[in-house]
Design a protein around this motif. Structure first.
Motif: not given
Length: 319
Positions: A14-24, A180-193
């Motif tokens: 559950p790891i998403i790569q963010a849609g970043m201008v000029w990078c992705s 892991l901290a994000a999941f502890a807060l209730g997230a079910e996935g993370v978006q990483i840029g």
């Protein structure tokens, strides 16, 4: 219990790569998808014909799911959506605009939709529009940002408390422990840029990647709040913006200072002095330029290690 985000997008992690201008572009998106995450092509810096090329190349480079990020306030949105439908892209992340304008259209075409928000008001609005997931992006994030300046640590649980669709945490996440901290807060996935902006497959200029891994605490700042807030690395342009804002510059004056193609100048063409260098606070934690697969798998491995470490802790003395 199955992870709803992994199931929703048909991905391994559950790891998403963010849609970043000029990078992705397609290289980064396909590399992340091939590694088991969800790669995203950032349409915000692409003319429609360029986006079409990137989608077609991504389809050849991976047989796994990938997505396109569409900033809804950008021009040519109708043409972009038509390309997405014609090329049978299965997942779209929308941002920077009203989800009511396009969610229904995309859902009718059988496309899974996630929308990026920065407060609970717009989280509820996005859910009411029928999105399948919500990206709760705190103001630690790079690029364009929420006006409220709500941190990820505060935003994620507040959004989780008011919506039923799965929540993806974004902003300041570049490690397994942060995930892991994000999941502890209730997230079910993370978006990483930012962590993927410095991947070998990122289309960012090498000079920009090196500036990111050299960044220290306090080297980014949320600025241009009179226009659309954006987090930038400090350089001559960012200093000029800070000076103008401290002197009470008008919206028109700030637009003139920003000019056109400022982000392309810095992030893609490598002008580290006069370019707009969009990156998140987590840049201070990034140390190396590595393949996207290595970045993703190290995040996942650390997530599992930290999860197991916390599970093994003995808290009986504190009862």
């Amino acid at each position: 219990m199955k992870n709803r985000i992994a199931s929703l997008f048909g991905i391994q992690y559950p790891i998403i790569q963010a849609g970043m201008v000029w990078c992705s572009g397609w290289r980064l998106a396909s590399a992340v998808s091939n590694a088991g995450g969800l790669g995203i092509i950032g349409a915000g810096s692409m003319y429609p014909e360029v986006l079409l090329e990137h989608i077609q190349k991504c389809k050849k480079a991976t047989s796994k799911p990938f997505a396109v990020n569409v900033p809804l306030l950008y021009p040519n949105v109708q043409e972009v959506m038509d390309i997405i439908v014609a090329e049978q892209v299965k997942v779209v992340f929308t941002s920077a605009g009203n989800p009511a304008s396009w969610t229904g259209f995309l859902k009718e075409k059988g496309i899974t939709v996630a929308h990026v928000i920065a407060n609970t008001k717009f989280a509820l609005k996005a859910e009411a529009c029928g999105v399948d997931a919500i990206v709760a992006e705190g103001f630690e994030a790079g690029g364009h940002n929420g006006r409220e300046e709500t941190t990820t640590m505060c935003l994620v649980p507040m959004v989780k408390a008011v919506v039923k669709v799965p929540v993806i945490a974004a902003g300041g996440i570049g490690s397994g422990s942060a995930m892991l901290a994000a999941f502890a807060l209730g997230a079910e996935g993370v978006q990483i840029g930012s962590a993927f902006a410095v991947a070998e497959e990122s289309s960012a200029h090498p000079s920009f990647k090196h500036r990111i891994v050299e960044a220290m605490e306090g080297d980014t700042k949320l600025t241009l709040k009179k226009l659309v807030p954006v987090r930038l690395l400090k350089n001559e342009f960012a200093d000029a913006v800070a000076k103008a804002e401290s002197e009470g510059a008008s919206v028109e004056a700030l637009k003139h200072l920003l000019g056109k193609a400022r982000a392309k100048l810095g992030m893609f063409e490598g002008n580290m002095d006069e370019g707009e260098l969009e990156i998140g606070q987590v840049s201070a934690m990034l140390q190396d330029i590595k393949p996207a697969a290595v970045i993703l798998h190290s995040i996942w491995s650390e997530f599992l290690e930290e999860k197991n470490r916390l599970s093994a802790l003995e808290f009986s003395d504190y009862r």
